[in-house]
Motif scaffolding. Sequence first.
Motif, PDB file in Angstrom:
ATOM      1  N   CYS A  89      28.044 102.745  23.483  1.00  0.00           N
ATOM      2  CA  CYS A  89      27.509 101.826  24.499  1.00  0.00           C
ATOM      3  C   CYS A  89      28.564 101.598  25.567  1.00  0.00           C
ATOM      4  O   CYS A  89      29.720 101.307  25.268  1.00  0.00           O
ATOM      5  CB  CYS A  89      27.157 100.476  23.879  1.00  0.00           C
ATOM      6  N   ASP A  90      28.140 101.709  26.818  1.00  0.00           N
ATOM      7  CA  ASP A  90      29.029 101.483  27.964  1.00  0.00           C
ATOM      8  C   ASP A  90      29.309 100.014  28.176  1.00  0.00           C
ATOM      9  O   ASP A  90      30.369  99.637  28.655  1.00  0.00           O
ATOM     10  CB  ASP A  90      28.308 101.953  29.242  1.00  0.00           C
ATOM     11  N   THR A  91      28.284  99.205  27.882  1.00  0.00           N
ATOM     12  CA  THR A  91      28.377  97.788  28.230  1.00  0.00           C
ATOM     13  C   THR A  91      27.870  96.925  27.077  1.00  0.00           C
ATOM     14  O   THR A  91      27.254  97.427  26.142  1.00  0.00           O
ATOM     15  CB  THR A  91      27.479  97.471  29.450  1.00  0.00           C
ATOM     16  N   TRP A 100      47.578  92.421  38.908  1.00  0.00           N
ATOM     17  CA  TRP A 100      48.835  92.612  38.157  1.00  0.00           C
ATOM     18  C   TRP A 100      49.539  93.870  38.675  1.00  0.00           C
ATOM     19  O   TRP A 100      50.745  93.872  38.918  1.00  0.00           O
ATOM     20  CB  TRP A 100      48.509  92.714  36.660  1.00  0.00           C
ATOM     21  N   GLU A 101      48.741  94.942  38.915  1.00  0.00           N
ATOM     22  CA  GLU A 101      49.312  96.190  39.419  1.00  0.00           C
ATOM     23  C   GLU A 101      49.942  95.990  40.794  1.00  0.00           C
ATOM     24  O   GLU A 101      50.960  96.599  41.118  1.00  0.00           O
ATOM     25  CB  GLU A 101      48.178  97.227  39.541  1.00  0.00           C
ATOM     26  N   CYS A 102      49.317  95.124  41.596  1.00  0.00           N
ATOM     27  CA  CYS A 102      49.837  94.863  42.954  1.00  0.00           C
ATOM     28  C   CYS A 102      50.860  93.721  42.953  1.00  0.00           C
ATOM     29  O   CYS A 102      51.150  93.176  44.027  1.00  0.00           O
ATOM     30  CB  CYS A 102      48.692  94.495  43.912  1.00  0.00           C
ATOM     31  N   LEU A 160      41.890  91.031  37.619  1.00  0.00           N
ATOM     32  CA  LEU A 160      43.198  90.557  37.158  1.00  0.00           C
ATOM     33  C   LEU A 160      44.146  91.748  36.968  1.00  0.00           C
ATOM     34  O   LEU A 160      45.323  91.684  37.339  1.00  0.00           O
ATOM     35  CB  LEU A 160      43.004  89.812  35.828  1.00  0.00           C
ATOM     36  N   GLY A 161      43.598  92.858  36.409  1.00  0.00           N
ATOM     37  CA  GLY A 161      44.401  94.073  36.204  1.00  0.00           C
ATOM     38  C   GLY A 161      44.884  94.633  37.540  1.00  0.00           C
ATOM     39  O   GLY A 161      46.043  95.033  37.675  1.00  0.00           O
ATOM     40  N   GLU A 162      43.989  94.624  38.544  1.00  0.00           N
ATOM     41  CA  GLU A 162      44.387  95.127  39.872  1.00  0.00           C
ATOM     42  C   GLU A 162      45.465  94.242  40.476  1.00  0.00           C
ATOM     43  O   GLU A 162      46.422  94.725  41.064  1.00  0.00           O
ATOM     44  CB  GLU A 162      43.172  95.152  40.813  1.00  0.00           C
ATOM     45  N   ILE A 191      39.690  90.954  23.688  1.00  0.00           N
ATOM     46  CA  ILE A 191      38.532  90.383  24.415  1.00  0.00           C
ATOM     47  C   ILE A 191      37.261  91.239  24.221  1.00  0.00           C
ATOM     48  O   ILE A 191      36.234  90.718  23.783  1.00  0.00           O
ATOM     49  CB  ILE A 191      38.867  90.141  25.908  1.00  0.00           C
ATOM     50  N   PRO A 192      37.319  92.563  24.473  1.00  0.00           N
ATOM     51  CA  PRO A 192      36.078  93.324  24.253  1.00  0.00           C
ATOM     52  C   PRO A 192      35.617  93.327  22.800  1.00  0.00           C
ATOM     53  O   PRO A 192      34.409  93.293  22.529  1.00  0.00           O
ATOM     54  CB  PRO A 192      36.424  94.738  24.738  1.00  0.00           C
ATOM     55  N   ALA A 193      36.566  93.345  21.849  1.00  0.00           N
ATOM     56  CA  ALA A 193      36.162  93.328  20.431  1.00  0.00           C
ATOM     57  C   ALA A 193      35.448  92.015  20.096  1.00  0.00           C
ATOM     58  O   ALA A 193      34.443  91.997  19.368  1.00  0.00           O
ATOM     59  CB  ALA A 193      37.392  93.506  19.549  1.00  0.00           C
ATOM     60  N   THR A 194      35.949  90.919  20.661  1.00  0.00           N
ATOM     61  CA  THR A 194      35.326  89.603  20.425  1.00  0.00           C
ATOM     62  C   THR A 194      33.967  89.526  21.105  1.00  0.00           C
ATOM     63  O   THR A 194      33.010  88.965  20.562  1.00  0.00           O
ATOM     64  CB  THR A 194      36.262  88.487  20.963  1.00  0.00           C
ATOM     65  N   MET A 195      33.890  90.093  22.300  1.00  0.00           N
ATOM     66  CA  MET A 195      32.598  90.097  23.014  1.00  0.00           C
ATOM     67  C   MET A 195      31.530  90.782  22.176  1.00  0.00           C
ATOM     68  O   MET A 195      30.396  90.309  22.070  1.00  0.00           O
ATOM     69  CB  MET A 195      32.721  90.871  24.334  1.00  0.00           C
ATOM     70  N   ALA A 196      31.900  91.932  21.581  1.00  0.00           N
ATOM     71  CA  ALA A 196      30.903  92.693  20.802  1.00  0.00           C
ATOM     72  C   ALA A 196      30.392  91.826  19.654  1.00  0.00           C
ATOM     73  O   ALA A 196      29.194  91.832  19.349  1.00  0.00           O
ATOM     74  CB  ALA A 196      31.516  93.990  20.288  1.00  0.00           C
TER      75      ALA A 196
END
Length: 296
Positions: A270-272, A129-131, A125-127, A178-183
């Motif tokens: 942690c990376d993931t 948006w950039e394009c 989605l980020g890519e 989103i990442p904070a919620t995922m954690a």
Amino acid sequence: MDRLLSPKQVALAIGSSESSLKRWCDQGLLNTVRTAGGHRRIPVQEALRFVRERNLEVAEPLLLAMVPSTERKARRIENAAGQFVDALIADNEHACRALIMEHFQSGVSASRICDEIIAPAFHTLGEKWECHEVEIYEERSSCLTTLRLLNELREKLVPPTSSRFAMGATLEGDHYSIPATMAEIVLRSTGWNTRLLGCSIPAASLISAIEQHQPAVFWLSVSHITDTSRVVSEINQIFEVALKHRTAVVVGGRALSSEIRSKLRYSAFCDTMQHLAEFSTTLQQHAAAANPASPA
Ligand code: B12
């Protein structure tokens, strides 16, 4: 109150007999609660856990508040991120939900769903948006849809029975929820009692939260940094306080380059989300070994 099912309802849902269900309950394979009249009842999340762990085919998914399954072939995780991003852009929340829930129901862990479906979908989605292939409103609304689904996923997890408590947030200026919620969901899925404080919270307030609640784990998701020296100093201050309260500080996020990490103090990086799940399981095992009498 969680929805409770009778052994007969669960038996019907998974195409099994009521007597088998009662036997499994009595063997402790399924956790039950008792009604005032002494009848066994199974929380819906517990029934879902049982189905996921055994990869059972479900005859009546609606009884277990599950989404009906498509063919296993159509459910391949390698294709799911692409399907998810298409469904987000098409604003097809129903398809987004089906994708996430079907994988979850079939036994895929919450951490893999985050790392292998949702995160790559947002990278795409980020890519786009950039394009200039997606509009800002499409990106924002995709975030909201995903947060709703993550919260639904959270509701499907067996509620934590552990007294071990984890708390987390993002620092002031970082709006990536989103990442904070995922954690939070990943820690919860591995048995932690969790509380996501929110995004863009001043470090002083996070320090108060640690002092007041003394969690065993404090996670920080760091996706956006405007002032590196401020963020480094804030994380190091948080770590200093956490140390006094025996709180492990776990950090992760796209903004934590190795150069920034080299200046930071923390207990684990942690990376993931899958790394986080593994770290969390190890911590739970250590706690159980140190104190066998209390619930892990
Ligand atoms: C959605 C989005 C936003 C939304 C977020 C909304 C929300 N509610 O979360 C908003 C609108 C806030 C936003 C704003 C901006 N954004 Co933006 N955004 C994105 C986008 C499309 C998705 C981010 C996302 O949620 N990804 C999904 C997460 C789950 O994936 P992840 O970050 O890789 O996380 C994984 C790991 O890092 C790890 N992890 C992450 N956190 C943690 C924490 C722990 C404890 C652990 C263990 C692991 C872990 O696990 C995750 C899962 O595998 C990205 C594109 C991209 N490539 O990510 C651009 C992107 C990050 N944004 C970008 C930019 C430029 C911005 C802005 C600066 C734009 C502007 N000019 O204002 C602002 C800054 C905002 C701010 N101050 O916080 C650029 C960054 C470019 C760069 N070189 O750094 C990107 C890459 C877009 C692009 N292609 O250019 N953005």
